[in-house]
Design a protein around this motif. Structure first.
Motif, short mmCIF file in Angstrom:
data_model
loop_
_atom_site.label_atom_id
_atom_site.label_comp_id
_atom_site.label_asym_id
_atom_site.label_seq_id
_atom_site.Cartn_x
_atom_site.Cartn_y
_atom_site.Cartn_z
N SER A 39 0.84 -1.20 0.00
CA SER A 39 0.00 0.00 0.00
C SER A 39 0.87 1.24 0.00
O SER A 39 2.07 1.18 0.29
CB SER A 39 -0.91 0.00 1.23
OG SER A 39 -0.16 0.26 2.40
N VAL A 40 0.27 2.37 -0.32
CA VAL A 40 0.91 3.67 -0.20
C VAL A 40 0.04 4.48 0.74
O VAL A 40 -1.15 4.65 0.50
CB VAL A 40 1.05 4.37 -1.57
CG1 VAL A 40 1.66 5.75 -1.41
CG2 VAL A 40 1.85 3.52 -2.54
N ASP A 41 0.64 4.97 1.84
CA ASP A 41 -0.16 5.73 2.80
C ASP A 41 -0.32 7.18 2.34
O ASP A 41 0.25 7.60 1.33
CB ASP A 41 0.40 5.59 4.22
CG ASP A 41 1.76 6.26 4.43
OD1 ASP A 41 2.08 7.24 3.74
OD2 ASP A 41 2.49 5.79 5.32
N VAL A 65 5.49 3.82 0.88
CA VAL A 65 5.07 2.47 0.51
C VAL A 65 5.21 1.57 1.73
O VAL A 65 6.21 1.60 2.44
CB VAL A 65 5.93 1.92 -0.66
CG1 VAL A 65 5.56 0.49 -0.97
CG2 VAL A 65 5.76 2.80 -1.90
N ASN A 66 4.18 0.79 1.99
CA ASN A 66 4.16 -0.15 3.11
C ASN A 66 3.89 -1.54 2.55
O ASN A 66 3.13 -1.69 1.59
CB ASN A 66 3.05 0.20 4.11
CG ASN A 66 3.22 1.58 4.69
OD1 ASN A 66 4.07 1.80 5.53
ND2 ASN A 66 2.42 2.53 4.23
N ALA A 67 4.49 -2.57 3.14
CA ALA A 67 4.24 -3.94 2.68
C ALA A 67 4.24 -4.87 3.89
O ALA A 67 5.04 -4.72 4.80
CB ALA A 67 5.32 -4.37 1.70
N TRP A 68 3.29 -5.81 3.89
CA TRP A 68 3.21 -6.83 4.93
C TRP A 68 2.39 -7.98 4.37
O TRP A 68 1.80 -7.89 3.30
CB TRP A 68 2.61 -6.27 6.22
CG TRP A 68 1.16 -5.91 6.15
CD1 TRP A 68 0.10 -6.69 6.49
CD2 TRP A 68 0.60 -4.67 5.70
NE1 TRP A 68 -1.09 -6.03 6.28
CE2 TRP A 68 -0.80 -4.78 5.80
CE3 TRP A 68 1.14 -3.48 5.22
CZ2 TRP A 68 -1.67 -3.74 5.45
CZ3 TRP A 68 0.28 -2.46 4.86
CH2 TRP A 68 -1.10 -2.59 4.97
N ALA A 112 -8.86 -2.24 13.37
CA ALA A 112 -9.19 -0.81 13.42
C ALA A 112 -8.44 -0.09 12.30
O ALA A 112 -7.33 -0.46 11.94
CB ALA A 112 -8.80 -0.23 14.77
N THR A 113 -9.06 0.95 11.78
CA THR A 113 -8.42 1.78 10.77
C THR A 113 -7.41 2.67 11.47
O THR A 113 -7.65 3.16 12.57
CB THR A 113 -9.48 2.65 10.06
OG1 THR A 113 -10.45 1.78 9.49
CG2 THR A 113 -8.87 3.50 8.98
N GLN A 114 -6.28 2.89 10.82
CA GLN A 114 -5.26 3.74 11.41
C GLN A 114 -4.55 4.53 10.33
O GLN A 114 -4.57 4.15 9.17
CB GLN A 114 -4.24 2.90 12.18
CG GLN A 114 -3.47 1.94 11.29
CD GLN A 114 -2.54 1.04 12.09
OE1 GLN A 114 -2.69 0.88 13.28
NE2 GLN A 114 -1.59 0.45 11.41
N CYS A 115 -3.92 5.63 10.72
CA CYS A 115 -3.12 6.42 9.80
C CYS A 115 -1.66 6.02 10.00
O CYS A 115 -1.09 6.29 11.06
CB CYS A 115 -3.31 7.91 10.06
SG CYS A 115 -2.29 8.96 8.99
#
Length: 175
Positions: free
Chosen positions: A49-51, A56-59, A136-139
């Motif tokens: 994802s891209v916040d 860029v984040n990956a898991w 939960a949604t988070q930033c």
């Protein structure tokens, strides 16, 4: 384990400690998945994802899907060792990332389908109860001193009330 995201390896390690226990899932206060549930699939989901801050984040997540048949087929849930047989069958076909985050996917006619984290394992007589915690949604940008793409220290300018006859125009600062 409690209040943290559990890895696939830690989840399996917990199960392997109690092979003869009856496996129950608690999805809300005093609400257990019906004992005739099935583990319908175990899926591995690599996520990129891209916040909002542009990073860029990956898991990877491993999602264990539970299904509750409309008609109750049994009054006793499966034993942990049966669940482990399903895990072994899946792992004989695909390599599951031991460091992936585990989620349990469940829903029924009274509870919208959602993915939840295994929050804690409780021994209650012959039962091993996995207490599920909603996601939960988070930033993600807050980890870098940002609030949804903007620096945390930024203050918002509140426009002064407009006088009669004035209009709001693009770039005018009132919108």
């Amino acid at each position: 384990m409690s209040n943290s995201k559990m890895t696939w390896q830690a989840f399996k390690d917990q199960l392997q400690q109690y092979p003869e226990q009856i496996l129950q899932f608690q999805y809300a206060a005093d609400k257990l998945v019906a004992p005739s549930y099935h583990i319908t699939e175990i899926k591995q989901a690599p996520i990129t994802s891209v916040d909002c801050g542009g990073k860029v984040n990956a898991w990877t997540e491993i999602i264990v899907q539970l299904w509750e048949p409309e008609e109750e087929q049994t009054d006793r849930a499966m034993a942990v060792n049966k669940a482990l047989k399903i895990v072994n069958l899946v792992e004989s076909n695909i390599d599951l990332n031991p460091k992936a985050t585990v989620k349990i996917e469940f829903g029924n006619s009274e509870f919208d389908t959602r993915q939840m984290y295994p929050n804690e394992f409780l021994l209650e007589g012959e039962n091993l109860v996995i207490n599920l915690q909603p996601d939960a949604t988070q930033c993600k940008a807050t980890d870098r001193g940002m609030t949804c793409g903007t620096p945390k220290t930024k203050t918002l300018e509140i426009p002064v009330a407009m006088e009669a006859g004035q209009s709001c125009t693009p770039g005018g600062g009132c919108c």
